[in-house]
Design a protein around this motif. Structure first.
Motif, PDB file in Angstrom:
ATOM      1  N   ALA A   1     -10.330  -5.526  -6.966  1.00 56.93           N
ATOM      2  CA  ALA A   1      -8.921  -5.840  -7.222  1.00 56.93           C
ATOM      3  C   ALA A   1      -8.119  -5.801  -5.934  1.00 56.93           C
ATOM      4  O   ALA A   1      -7.932  -4.742  -5.355  1.00 56.93           O
ATOM      5  CB  ALA A   1      -8.353  -4.835  -8.231  1.00 56.93           C
ATOM      6  N   PRO A   2      -7.605  -6.969  -5.444  1.00 54.41           N
ATOM      7  CA  PRO A   2      -6.849  -6.984  -4.192  1.00 54.41           C
ATOM      8  C   PRO A   2      -5.536  -6.222  -4.331  1.00 54.41           C
ATOM      9  O   PRO A   2      -4.961  -6.152  -5.430  1.00 54.41           O
ATOM     10  CB  PRO A   2      -6.569  -8.473  -3.955  1.00 54.41           C
ATOM     11  N   GLN A   3      -5.090  -5.608  -3.246  1.00 50.58           N
ATOM     12  CA  GLN A   3      -3.851  -4.832  -3.213  1.00 50.58           C
ATOM     13  C   GLN A   3      -3.033  -5.258  -2.004  1.00 50.58           C
ATOM     14  O   GLN A   3      -3.574  -5.413  -0.919  1.00 50.58           O
ATOM     15  CB  GLN A   3      -4.164  -3.341  -3.079  1.00 50.58           C
ATOM     16  N   GLU A   4      -1.722  -5.408  -2.179  1.00 54.19           N
ATOM     17  CA  GLU A   4      -0.813  -5.677  -1.062  1.00 54.19           C
ATOM     18  C   GLU A   4      -0.560  -4.388  -0.310  1.00 54.19           C
ATOM     19  O   GLU A   4      -0.189  -3.377  -0.913  1.00 54.19           O
ATOM     20  CB  GLU A   4       0.558  -6.125  -1.594  1.00 54.19           C
ATOM     21  N   MET A   5      -0.737  -4.387   0.987  1.00 50.50           N
ATOM     22  CA  MET A   5      -0.330  -3.244   1.812  1.00 50.50           C
ATOM     23  C   MET A   5       0.099  -3.815   3.145  1.00 50.50           C
ATOM     24  O   MET A   5      -0.649  -4.580   3.753  1.00 50.50           O
ATOM     25  CB  MET A   5      -1.490  -2.273   2.042  1.00 50.50           C
TER      26      MET A   5
ATOM     27  N   ARG B   1       0.838   6.316  13.247  1.00 50.26           N
ATOM     28  CA  ARG B   1       1.801   6.551  12.170  1.00 50.26           C
ATOM     29  C   ARG B   1       1.231   5.996  10.866  1.00 50.26           C
ATOM     30  O   ARG B   1       0.865   4.829  10.778  1.00 50.26           O
ATOM     31  CB  ARG B   1       3.122   5.856  12.490  1.00 50.26           C
ATOM     32  N   LEU B   2       1.169   6.882   9.847  1.00 47.50           N
ATOM     33  CA  LEU B   2       0.677   6.467   8.543  1.00 47.50           C
ATOM     34  C   LEU B   2       1.747   5.624   7.859  1.00 47.50           C
ATOM     35  O   LEU B   2       2.882   6.068   7.708  1.00 47.50           O
ATOM     36  CB  LEU B   2       0.363   7.710   7.699  1.00 47.50           C
ATOM     37  N   VAL B   3       1.404   4.380   7.485  1.00 49.50           N
ATOM     38  CA  VAL B   3       2.426   3.530   6.883  1.00 49.50           C
ATOM     39  C   VAL B   3       2.152   3.192   5.431  1.00 49.50           C
ATOM     40  O   VAL B   3       3.069   2.807   4.710  1.00 49.50           O
ATOM     41  CB  VAL B   3       2.628   2.218   7.684  1.00 49.50           C
ATOM     42  N   ALA B   4       0.898   3.322   4.973  1.00 50.13           N
ATOM     43  CA  ALA B   4       0.645   3.006   3.564  1.00 50.13           C
ATOM     44  C   ALA B   4      -0.621   3.690   3.096  1.00 50.13           C
ATOM     45  O   ALA B   4      -1.566   3.837   3.866  1.00 50.13           O
ATOM     46  CB  ALA B   4       0.503   1.486   3.385  1.00 50.13           C
ATOM     47  N   VAL B   5      -0.623   4.139   1.854  1.00 52.74           N
ATOM     48  CA  VAL B   5      -1.819   4.720   1.241  1.00 52.74           C
ATOM     49  C   VAL B   5      -1.963   4.143  -0.143  1.00 52.74           C
ATOM     50  O   VAL B   5      -0.990   4.055  -0.888  1.00 52.74           O
ATOM     51  CB  VAL B   5      -1.699   6.256   1.098  1.00 52.74           C
ATOM     52  N   GLN B   6      -3.154   3.731  -0.505  1.00 54.07           N
ATOM     53  CA  GLN B   6      -3.388   3.177  -1.845  1.00 54.07           C
ATOM     54  C   GLN B   6      -4.814   3.471  -2.270  1.00 54.07           C
ATOM     55  O   GLN B   6      -5.705   3.518  -1.432  1.00 54.07           O
ATOM     56  CB  GLN B   6      -3.248   1.642  -1.812  1.00 54.07           C
ATOM     57  N   ASN B   7      -5.031   3.690  -3.567  1.00 54.07           N
ATOM     58  CA  ASN B   7      -6.393   3.696  -4.095  1.00 54.07           C
ATOM     59  C   ASN B   7      -6.732   2.289  -4.566  1.00 54.07           C
ATOM     60  O   ASN B   7      -5.947   1.688  -5.299  1.00 54.07           O
ATOM     61  CB  ASN B   7      -6.511   4.652  -5.285  1.00 54.07           C
TER      62      ASN B   7
END
Ligand code: HEM
Lengths: 453, 288
Positions: free
Chosen positions: A343-347, A332-338
């Motif tokens: 640069a850290p990203q919350e996912m 199940r896809l739960v998050a997508v981000q570029n």
């Protein structure tokens, strides 16, 4: 004939599309492949070809049977011919009967005005000068002479056929005791385990690709270190035409690509993942470079997607990585981000960082314990063909009997097998013998008027 | 150097064309002399005409030798210019194939004093040269897979000689089919043509074996696998097996005549397919 059957089978394997092994390994992509084949050959022929295993000729059971049959056939005929070859080389009779001299393809009669013993001596002398090996047998009624040259030639036939069997044996040894991994991937700054029952691992210091000014590639090279049980044992550079080998295993430069060095930490700041991810796959839709890794603690699977090279990519701009996070072990896809570099990203309550880009190298790893058998067989094959074709066995018999008035009657005869230039050779030898005896050839047949040259 | 190589190429093209023309003149001349001779029972004029025909043949041979020299020069100049063996793309390979065909044809022409062979082999060589003008001739740097000068040069030189020998066997076989019943007076006897084809195969077959083996050595080094069933390899194997079948049929069954000649023509078809096969079939050999 077996040879033509083999040629036909190999031809089928050339003309028809063959399924690549990677597709064959995966039923879904094989079904897809067959669908494409239906488009090309029509549904009926495709089913026929598939039923006959014609899409994978060289691994099919009947091709192996054919090779097995060939082996048996060659072995049986080689054993069968061994005695004949041996006899021709070492066991030839010195004296042939009168009928031989009348019926053999190349024959001549000389009547020198010399006694038998002198005649025989001169013939022996003349033939020895021509690098023939001469044997003489003195009987009560006659002196028999046998001369030959290149007597091992017949073994050439034996060698070239046995070498075919040896090549098949080498291939069998390879498939029983060898292994190969065509896609062994090592990322810059990382170490990969080879597996395949070995304790070997490989780390990549650098991968370099260079190009000519005009654009085509000039050099691909991987600078690697090989470890055996964790101990560094060898380091060096692998290039397309210079593989590296260790303990019978060879590493070949095969392909390369991009990596994304990814770091994942949890809320407590603990590092869950920090490694280069090779983008060695391709996304289904647009064919973007694709890599993946797992975070087992959280049951997450992560895809990393890079930009299509060369173009401005609207989905993944250059210098960014697109990260897809799947839960439930990838279902199940739960998050997508570029992510932009650094640069850290919350996912999913984790912090993802795309630290930098790097390279990976794709090596082909091969262990083939049968290869030396193949090389030895190759040498035997060439040696055999050269012996057989360029050093044909030549055999001449002479029989000297007393004639009227103190003369001698000399009969000369040669046999021809595949040696097409024998008529010239026979003329040369008999003229030489005649010259030595001070006479000319009286009668004879040096092939002229016979059914061929 | 590159210009010199191009000039030499043009010169060899012209010499080869001239040679073919002279061979044809020789042929037509020989036929008409035969007819005149038959009409007036062998008068003096026949023998002078014969002399002229003979010299056309001699000039044809000389022109062929010139073509060979120019073609060699063209390849040598390219080698000097590029600093590597002159056989690494289709253009160079076409030239080299023409070279192989001409040199083996000349060998048989001299050994058998037989000019008719050139009538079939020179068009093959000319065709290769003509074809080579349609593809880019500039010298390009080598991609990594080809950077093995020794193996590249030897593998391909042996291959062009094998192909040249098969072209000669093909020429002999076609002439044989015209001469089957020894009815054509200006051609050598059928048995001689049959022998020429056979001898050409005796040269070509081991060379083809060597081409396959050197290819395997190289694949072992560059691709990590001595045999990959790559289409070009496979086509070369089929070609080799066909000639192997021909040798068997001949030795074991005394099989000569039209069938054997037909097989040699098929074999040459397979040879040409091997040469161009990668254009239809793709595969790892796709650069050549
Ligand atoms: C089906 C299995 C085979 C059998 C039973 C077989 C048998 C024979 C025999 C009995 C000879 C005559 C030998 C002599 O005159 O000394 C011969 C010759 C030969 N065979 Fe085979 N052979 C087989 C497969 C092959 C294959 C696959 C090749 C390679 C393409 C090959 C290449 C040759 C060559 C080059 C010759 C020599 C022909 C000549 O002297 O002109 N053979 N074979």
């Amino acid at each position: 004939m077996l040879i033509f059957l083999l040629a036909a089978a190999v031809l089928a394997g050339t003309l028809l599309r063959q399924v690549p092994p990677s597709i064959l390994a995966n039923p879904a992509s094989y079904a897809q492949w067959l669908e494409n084949a239906r488009g090309a050959y029509g549904p009926f022929l495709t089913d026929v070809f598939e039923a006959l295993l014609l899409f994978d000729v060289f691994h099919s059971i009947w091709f192996r049977l054919l090779l097995g049959l060939l082996t048996v056939n060659i072995l049986v005929s080689s054993i069968d011919r061994w005695k004949g070859i041996w006899t021709a080389a070492f066991g030839t009779r010195t004296r042939m009967g009168d009928a031989f001299f009348e019926h053999t393809r190349f024959n001549a009669v000389l009547t020198p005005a010399l006694p038998v013993s002198t005649t025989a001596e001169r013939i022996t002398g003349a033939l020895s000068d021509t690098r023939y090996r001469v044997q003489t047998q003195v009987d009560a009624d006659a002196v028999a002479i046998y001369a030959d040259r290149n007597r091992l030639s017949g073994f050439g036939s034996f060698l070239s056929h046995v070498s075919l069997v040896l090549i098949l044996a080498g291939a069998t040894v390879e498939s029983l005791w060898g292994f190969s991994d065509p896609q062994f991937i090592v990322s810059e700054g990382a170490t990969s385990e080879l597996g395949l029952g070995t304790d070997i691992s490989v780390s990549l210091e650098h991968f370099v690709d260079e190009y000519y000014l005009e654009g085509p590639p000039r050099d691909f090279r991987s600078e690697v270190v090989i470890y055996d049980k964790g101990v560094p044992v060898k380091e060096g550079t692998i290039r397309v035409n210079s593989p590296m080998s260790y303990d019978g295993i060879r590493l070949h430069q095969s392909f390369f690509g991009q990596t994304a060095v990814m770091k994942v930490t949890d809320t407590a700041g603990q590092t869950l993942f920090s490694e280069p991810v090779p983008l060695a796959g391709r996304t289904k839709d647009e064919g973007r470079p694709l890599g993946s890794f797992n975070i087992p603690e959280q049951g997450l699977a992560v895809n990393v997607i890079g930009p299509t090279s060369g173009l401005t990519d609207p989905l993944v701009p250059a210098g960014e990585m697109r990260v897809e996070v799947y839960a439930e072990n990838g279902d199940r896809l739960v998050a997508v981000q570029n992510l932009s570099q650094g640069a850290p990203q919350e996912m999913e309550e984790l912090s993802f960082t795309f630290q930098r880009e790097g390279r990976f190298t794709g090596l082909k790893v091969v262990k083939n314990p049968g290869i030396n058998i193949i090389w030895i067989a190759s040498i035997l094959m060439l040696l055999g063909l050269v012996m057989l074709f360029y050093f044909p066995h030549r055999r001449l018999w002479a029989l000297c009997k007393p004639g009227p008035d103190g003369t001698t009657e000399v009969r000369l005869g040669m046999t021809a097998q595949r040696d097409v230039s024998l008529s010239r050779e026979f003329d040369r030898l008999s003229d030489r013998v005649a010259g030595e005896l001070g006479t000319a050839r009286e009668s004879g047949d040096s092939g002229g008027g016979a059914k061929d040259v | 150097m590159y210009e010199l190589s191009q000039y030499a190429f043009v010169a060899s093209f012209a010499a080869l064309g001239l040679a073919l023309f002279l061979y044809l003149a020789n042929l037509v001349g020989a036929r008409s002399v035969q007819l005149i001779g038959a009409a007036n029972g062998g008068s003096i004029s026949t023998s002078t005409a014969l002399g002229a025909v003979d010299s056309a043949g001699r000039y044809a041979t000389i022109a062929t030798i010139n073509a060979l020299v120019f073609l060699s020069a063209s390849l040598i100049f390219r080698t000097i210019d590029s600093g590597r063996g002159p056989i690494s793309n289709m253009y160079e390979f076409s030239l080299a194939f023409a070279w192989g065909a001409v040199i083996i044809c000349l060998y048989f022409e001299v050994a058998y004093r037989l000019r008719a062979l050139a009538l079939l082999v020179l068009p093959v060589a000319l065709g290769m040269l003509a074809y080579s003008t349609t593809i880019p001739s500039e010298i390009r740097p080598l991609v990594p897979a080809l950077q093995n000068d020794l193996l590249l040069t030897v593998h391909v030189s042996v291959a062009v000689l094998a192909y040249g020998a098969f072209a000669v066997a093909f020429g002999g076989a076609v002439l044989y089919l015209f001469q089957r019943h020894d009815t054509v007076r200006w051609l050598p006897r059928a048995a001689v043509l049959d022998e020429i084809s056979y001898r050409a195969v005796l040269i070509g077959f081991p060379l083809m074996a060597m081409t396959l083996i050197l290819g395997a050595v190289w694949a072992h080094i560059a691709w990590g696998s001595y045999w990959t069933w790559d289409p070009k390899e496979t086509a070369a194997l089929v070609t080799w097996l066909i000639y192997g079948g021909y040798l068997h049929a001949r030795v074991l069954r005394e099989w000569r005549g039209a069938g054997a000649a037909g097989l040699l023509i098929v074999g040459f078809g397979a040879t040409m397919f091997t040469l161009w096969g990668n254009y239809f079939l793709g595969g790892l050999h796709s650069y050549a």
